[in-house]
Write a protein that holds these residues in place. Structure first.
Motif, PDB file in Angstrom:
ATOM      1  N   ALA A 328       0.828  -1.207   0.000  1.00 44.92           N
ATOM      2  CA  ALA A 328       0.000   0.000   0.000  1.00 44.92           C
ATOM      3  C   ALA A 328       0.864   1.259   0.000  1.00 44.92           C
ATOM      4  O   ALA A 328       0.328   2.364   0.013  1.00 44.92           O
ATOM      5  N   GLY A 329       2.196   1.079  -0.035  1.00 41.56           N
ATOM      6  CA  GLY A 329       3.081   2.235  -0.104  1.00 41.56           C
ATOM      7  C   GLY A 329       3.940   2.382   1.140  1.00 41.56           C
ATOM      8  O   GLY A 329       3.605   1.889   2.217  1.00 41.56           O
ATOM      9  N   ASP A 330       5.087   3.033   0.969  1.00 37.28           N
ATOM     10  CA  ASP A 330       5.954   3.326   2.102  1.00 37.28           C
ATOM     11  C   ASP A 330       5.257   4.305   3.040  1.00 37.28           C
ATOM     12  O   ASP A 330       4.355   5.056   2.647  1.00 37.28           O
ATOM     13  N   VAL A 331       5.702   4.319   4.276  1.00 33.58           N
ATOM     14  CA  VAL A 331       5.042   5.121   5.308  1.00 33.58           C
ATOM     15  C   VAL A 331       6.062   6.019   5.982  1.00 33.58           C
ATOM     16  O   VAL A 331       7.191   5.599   6.254  1.00 33.58           O
ATOM     17  N   ILE A 332       5.663   7.273   6.217  1.00 36.04           N
ATOM     18  CA  ILE A 332       6.493   8.237   6.933  1.00 36.04           C
ATOM     19  C   ILE A 332       5.754   8.654   8.188  1.00 36.04           C
ATOM     20  O   ILE A 332       4.575   9.030   8.133  1.00 36.04           O
ATOM     21  N   ILE A 333       6.432   8.583   9.315  1.00 35.07           N
ATOM     22  CA  ILE A 333       5.831   9.001  10.582  1.00 35.07           C
ATOM     23  C   ILE A 333       6.812   9.906  11.314  1.00 35.07           C
ATOM     24  O   ILE A 333       7.956  10.100  10.879  1.00 35.07           O
ATOM     25  N   CYS A 334       6.380  10.437  12.410  1.00 36.02           N
ATOM     26  CA  CYS A 334       7.231  11.248  13.276  1.00 36.02           C
ATOM     27  C   CYS A 334       7.692  10.401  14.459  1.00 36.02           C
ATOM     28  O   CYS A 334       7.021   9.448  14.865  1.00 36.02           O
ATOM     29  N   GLU A 335       8.818  10.761  14.994  1.00 33.18           N
ATOM     30  CA  GLU A 335       9.372  10.071  16.146  1.00 33.18           C
ATOM     31  C   GLU A 335       8.328   9.996  17.258  1.00 33.18           C
ATOM     32  O   GLU A 335       7.621  10.957  17.546  1.00 33.18           O
ATOM     33  N   GLY A 336       8.234   8.802  17.861  1.00 28.38           N
ATOM     34  CA  GLY A 336       7.276   8.616  18.941  1.00 28.38           C
ATOM     35  C   GLY A 336       5.932   8.080  18.481  1.00 28.38           C
ATOM     36  O   GLY A 336       5.099   7.704  19.314  1.00 28.38           O
ATOM     37  N   GLU A 337       5.688   8.050  17.172  1.00 27.31           N
ATOM     38  CA  GLU A 337       4.433   7.527  16.655  1.00 27.31           C
ATOM     39  C   GLU A 337       4.616   6.072  16.212  1.00 27.31           C
ATOM     40  O   GLU A 337       5.739   5.561  16.145  1.00 27.31           O
ATOM     41  N   LEU A 338       3.482   5.412  15.918  1.00 28.47           N
ATOM     42  CA  LEU A 338       3.507   4.090  15.322  1.00 28.47           C
ATOM     43  C   LEU A 338       3.001   4.190  13.893  1.00 28.47           C
ATOM     44  O   LEU A 338       1.971   4.824  13.634  1.00 28.47           O
ATOM     45  N   GLY A 339       3.743   3.589  12.981  1.00 33.05           N
ATOM     46  CA  GLY A 339       3.316   3.569  11.584  1.00 33.05           C
ATOM     47  C   GLY A 339       2.678   2.229  11.251  1.00 33.05           C
ATOM     48  O   GLY A 339       3.033   1.199  11.823  1.00 33.05           O
ATOM     49  N   THR A 340       1.713   2.233  10.335  1.00 32.08           N
ATOM     50  CA  THR A 340       1.056   0.994   9.908  1.00 32.08           C
ATOM     51  C   THR A 340       1.447   0.702   8.466  1.00 32.08           C
ATOM     52  O   THR A 340       1.064   1.427   7.543  1.00 32.08           O
ATOM     53  N   LEU A 341       2.239  -0.351   8.292  1.00 33.00           N
ATOM     54  CA  LEU A 341       2.629  -0.802   6.957  1.00 33.00           C
ATOM     55  C   LEU A 341       1.574  -1.815   6.497  1.00 33.00           C
ATOM     56  O   LEU A 341       1.190  -2.716   7.254  1.00 33.00           O
ATOM     57  N   THR A 342       1.130  -1.680   5.264  1.00 31.43           N
ATOM     58  CA  THR A 342       0.038  -2.524   4.775  1.00 31.43           C
ATOM     59  C   THR A 342       0.422  -3.178   3.458  1.00 31.43           C
ATOM     60  O   THR A 342       0.983  -2.525   2.569  1.00 31.43           O
ATOM     61  N   ALA A 343       0.115  -4.464   3.367  1.00 32.33           N
ATOM     62  CA  ALA A 343       0.298  -5.207   2.121  1.00 32.33           C
ATOM     63  C   ALA A 343      -0.894  -6.135   1.958  1.00 32.33           C
ATOM     64  O   ALA A 343      -1.462  -6.625   2.938  1.00 32.33           O
ATOM     65  N   THR A 344      -1.301  -6.382   0.726  1.00 31.64           N
ATOM     66  CA  THR A 344      -2.454  -7.247   0.465  1.00 31.64           C
ATOM     67  C   THR A 344      -2.036  -8.393  -0.439  1.00 31.64           C
ATOM     68  O   THR A 344      -1.044  -8.305  -1.172  1.00 31.64           O
ATOM     69  N   THR A 345      -2.830  -9.454  -0.382  1.00 26.83           N
ATOM     70  CA  THR A 345      -2.546 -10.630  -1.194  1.00 26.83           C
ATOM     71  C   THR A 345      -3.859 -11.261  -1.629  1.00 26.83           C
ATOM     72  O   THR A 345      -4.939 -10.747  -1.331  1.00 26.83           O
ATOM     73  N   GLN A 346      -3.775 -12.382  -2.323  1.00 30.49           N
ATOM     74  CA  GLN A 346      -4.970 -13.054  -2.825  1.00 30.49           C
ATOM     75  C   GLN A 346      -5.810 -13.595  -1.670  1.00 30.49           C
ATOM     76  O   GLN A 346      -5.313 -13.846  -0.573  1.00 30.49           O
ATOM     77  N   ASN A 347      -7.116 -13.756  -1.943  1.00 34.38           N
ATOM     78  CA  ASN A 347      -7.982 -14.375  -0.950  1.00 34.38           C
ATOM     79  C   ASN A 347      -7.457 -15.756  -0.595  1.00 34.38           C
ATOM     80  O   ASN A 347      -6.869 -16.455  -1.427  1.00 34.38           O
ATOM     81  N   SER A 348      -7.693 -16.149   0.644  1.00 36.89           N
ATOM     82  CA  SER A 348      -7.286 -17.433   1.227  1.00 36.89           C
ATOM     83  C   SER A 348      -5.809 -17.464   1.583  1.00 36.89           C
ATOM     84  O   SER A 348      -5.322 -18.474   2.090  1.00 36.89           O
ATOM     85  N   TYR A 349      -5.073 -16.400   1.306  1.00 40.78           N
ATOM     86  CA  TYR A 349      -3.683 -16.312   1.738  1.00 40.78           C
ATOM     87  C   TYR A 349      -3.562 -15.199   2.762  1.00 40.78           C
ATOM     88  O   TYR A 349      -4.383 -14.278   2.823  1.00 40.78           O
ATOM     89  N   SER A 350      -2.534 -15.262   3.570  1.00 36.29           N
ATOM     90  CA  SER A 350      -2.299 -14.237   4.571  1.00 36.29           C
ATOM     91  C   SER A 350      -0.907 -13.662   4.386  1.00 36.29           C
ATOM     92  O   SER A 350      -0.128 -14.114   3.532  1.00 36.29           O
ATOM     93  N   ILE A 351      -0.596 -12.657   5.197  1.00 35.07           N
ATOM     94  CA  ILE A 351       0.676 -11.946   5.087  1.00 35.07           C
ATOM     95  C   ILE A 351       1.520 -12.209   6.330  1.00 35.07           C
ATOM     96  O   ILE A 351       1.040 -12.076   7.459  1.00 35.07           O
ATOM     97  N   ASN A 352       2.779 -12.582   6.117  1.00 39.15           N
ATOM     98  CA  ASN A 352       3.772 -12.661   7.188  1.00 39.15           C
ATOM     99  C   ASN A 352       4.820 -11.578   6.952  1.00 39.15           C
ATOM    100  O   ASN A 352       5.212 -11.313   5.799  1.00 39.15           O
ATOM    101  N   TRP A 353       5.304 -10.956   8.033  1.00 38.88           N
ATOM    102  CA  TRP A 353       6.280  -9.863   7.941  1.00 38.88           C
ATOM    103  C   TRP A 353       7.633 -10.319   8.480  1.00 38.88           C
ATOM    104  O   TRP A 353       7.710 -10.938   9.543  1.00 38.88           O
ATOM    105  N   TYR A 354       8.678  -9.980   7.728  1.00 38.67           N
ATOM    106  CA  TYR A 354      10.045 -10.348   8.088  1.00 38.67           C
ATOM    107  C   TYR A 354      10.938  -9.112   8.082  1.00 38.67           C
ATOM    108  O   TYR A 354      10.573  -8.056   7.544  1.00 38.67           O
ATOM    109  N   ASP A 355      12.137  -9.284   8.674  1.00 41.52           N
ATOM    110  CA  ASP A 355      13.098  -8.176   8.705  1.00 41.52           C
ATOM    111  C   ASP A 355      14.179  -8.308   7.637  1.00 41.52           C
ATOM    112  O   ASP A 355      15.174  -7.575   7.654  1.00 41.52           O
TER     113      ASP A 355
END
Length: 623
Positions: A328-355
């Motif tokens: 859904a795009g890169d995210v810019i936040i300010c120090e002290g806030e929480l940013g929400t990174l979003t990605a979508t995929t096909q139905n019946s699949y889910s998203i795992n996040w890695y470093d």
């Protein structure tokens, strides 16, 4: 009528079927698809009448009286319940509505053809009592129907069962009743009969819908050698195969004939040539395929869908490797806030996040949103919720954390009464938003209180600074009084006050000691330099006692400070109010005598009138 019943009794007894008076029941195993269905059609016009020979009841398109029936989409007769037919999805669906005859007996029969010999079937129908609760003054005759299955000669009763009493409950809920029977060798048709077990009268009014015939067979389980009931694999695992085994429960069949089938959609099934045993070794499956087995008790019936039943389905689900997620795009936040990174995929699949783009550490599983406040690039991977079937690549999503403006600490300060101070945000090259509404770096305030300023830098990040402003009040002099040679200053309010007699030298003590009598200006100020208040004061030093004993020390009562006045009179009285001394500016002292006589030790009172000012009090004479 008697002879016919007697003949039927003889027939039942001769055929050995007196034990057939049993309760109804459903197929205890698997049922096939319906091979006969009667839903009585749909429409807003009553009818048509049932074919000749189906019933001895009279057909009507009006209100059905005792011994009448109708085929209708409504049941709004008498005080009967208003119901809809049972058939799912019907529009103006009709049902068979019966007002039972005064005499118990058969009210419906029809021949069902196309059956298979030596095959168990389930007959079922949906019934409802149309009488509301409390009808017929609480004496409504309940519905009670007997289902019978006769052979095609109408001489051999194969099975029968009673619904038992179905009282009027006021419910519009249909109930299903079923009867299981088995055809005999060479038999391919039967006669279905429904009999009314109760006499008519007030009550015994019913509706019937959705008469069904289904084949009935064993519960048949299909599993793999690993006791799997189904299998889910990823397409990158290559072709998979299993050896499937049939396990019937022998609840209906004593012998079994099989034909394996496969399908890609569970709608269209094809026979697998030559696979008629109780096991099947599947080919290598590379796309989703379903397997089942048709079963009958007699091999001649296994391929006749009117006679067989089908097993549970064994699924081999082949999941395609998912595409990499869409960011859904890169995210810019300010120090002290929480940013929400979003990605979508096909139905019946889910998203795992890695470093990391490969390998790395799992940060969050099965969530398309990653909420985090640490700057960096994170990687979203599509994966199945059932098995490991991940996208070949991961999608990078970057979180940028911009710094907050650097601001000084909060400030506690003061404002002088009836004055102002300037508050300074103390940050440059930012925008300002004060709690007062001002948008400048500096603001002047005239009232105490809490103030804040929010500064926003060029990255859009904001930080706030607070100012706690306390008011310093000016001193308010309550009174100034002389206590002997001392001057005592009292204030109405409290504070860090300083006191002075000349406006130059200040002291924190409100008492000035050993002050010569005279005219003074008293100065009082707060030590924060918020201002000074003044008040003029005549300081008259009046001794508290004197000792006229001739030792030349304190021998005379003489107030100090009267010289500043133009006109002075002094009167001295004893405790009884007797005037014993009167003097003026030139004679303002007293030696303790009256008419040449020394007066005794005692307290004496004075009244001094100096210009327009009066001084009153008392003193002691000691010897």
């Amino acid at each position: 009528m008697y002879s016919r019943c007697f003949l039927l009794t003889i027939l039942l007894t001769c055929c050995g079927i007196t034990s057939l008076h049993a309760q109804l029941g459903f197929c205890g195993g698997n049922s096939g698809d319906p091979i006969f269905t009667e839903d009585f059609g749909s429409g807003t016009t009553d009818g048509p009448a049932l074919p000749a020979g189906t019933t001895t009841y009279r057909f009507t398109t009006g209100t059905p009286n005792d011994g009448d029936y109708t085929i209708s989409s409504t049941s709004n007769y008498f005080d009967w319940l208003s119901i809809q037919d049972h058939t799912p999805g019907d529009s103006n669906g009709k049902s068979f509505i019966v007002n039972a005859s005064f005499t118990a007996g058969e009210f419906y029969q029809r021949e069902v053809t196309g059956l298979c010999e030596n095959t168990t079937y389930e007959f079922s129908s949906w019934l409802i009592n149309l009488q509301p609760t409390g009808s017929c003054e609480g004496n409504s005759i309940p519905v009670n129907v007997r289902f019978q299955i006769w052979d095609e000669t109408d001489t051999n009763l194969l099975a029968q069962g009673d619904t038992g009493s179905i009282p009027g409950t006021g419910s519009t809920q249909w109930n299903q009743y079923a009867l299981v029977f088995k055809t005999e060798p060479g038999q391919t048709s039967v006669i279905l009969k429904m009999r009314n077990n109760s006499n008519g009268g007030c009550g015994n009014d019913l509706a019937i819908d959705d008469i069904l015939f289904k084949s009935c067979g064993d519960n048949i389980n299909v599993s793999s050698g690993a006791n799997e009931q189904s299998l889910v694999v990823c397409e990158n695992q290559g072709g998979v195969s299993r050896t499937l085994t049939v396990t019937p429960d022998f609840s209906i069949f004593s012998t079994h004939a099989y034909q394996w089938q496969q399908s890609t959609d569970q709608q269209n099934w094809t026979d697998i040539p030559g696979e008629t045993g109780d096991t099947l070794s599947t080919p290598a499956v590379t796309s989703t395929t379903y397997f089942r087995v048709k079963t009958s008790e007699d091999p001649i019936n296994v391929n006749n869908d009117l006679c067989n039943v089908v097993s549970d389905v064994f699924d081999i689900i082949v999941l395609p490797v998912p595409n990499a997620p869409t960011s859904a795009g890169d995210v810019i936040i300010c120090e002290g806030e929480l940013g929400t990174l979003t990605a979508t995929t096909q139905n019946s699949y889910s998203i795992n996040w890695y470093d990391a783009p490969t390998g790395g550490n799992l940060i969050l599983a099965e969530n398309q949103n990653l909420e985090i406040g640490i700057a960096g690039t994170y990687y979203a991977e599509s994966n199945s919720n059932e098995i490991e079937c991940a996208s070949i690549t991961r999608t990078a999503v970057t979180l940028t954390v911009n710094p907050l403006p650097l601001i000084p600490d909060d400030v506690s300060t003061f404002i002088c009464e009836d004055s102002f101070i300037t508050l300074d945000a103390a940050v440059d090259k930012v925008t300002y938003q004060w709690s007062t509404g001002a948008t400048t770096k500096l603001i002047d305030i005239t009232e105490p209180g809490e103030y804040s300023v929010t500064v926003t830098n060029t990255n859009g990040c904001s930080e706030s600074r607070n100012f706690f402003v306390e008011q310093i009040d000016l001193p308010r002099i309550d009174r100034i009084e002389s206590d002997g040679p001392s001057i005592i200053v009292s204030t109405i309010n409290e504070g860090n006050f300083e006191y002075s007699l000349d406006g130059i030298s200040f002291q924190s003590n409100p008492i000035f000691e050993a002050v010569k009598g005279g005219f003074y200006t008293i100065y009082v100020q707060d030590n924060t330099n918020c201002g000074v208040v003044t008040e003029d004061f005549y300081h008259l030093v009046i001794p508290k006692f004197f000792t006229p004993n001739g030792d030349a020390v304190n021998d005379v009562f003489e107030p100090d400070g009267l010289e500043i006045f133009n006109s002075v009179t002094i009167s001295i009285f004893d405790r009884y109010g007797k005037l014993i001394k009167f003097g003026n500016t030139n004679s303002a002292s007293w030696d303790g005598t009256f008419q040449g006589e020394r007066l005794p030790e005692d307290d004496y009172w004075y009244l001094i009138e100096a210009d327009s000012v009066q001084f009153k009090g008392h003193f002691s004479l000691k010897r």
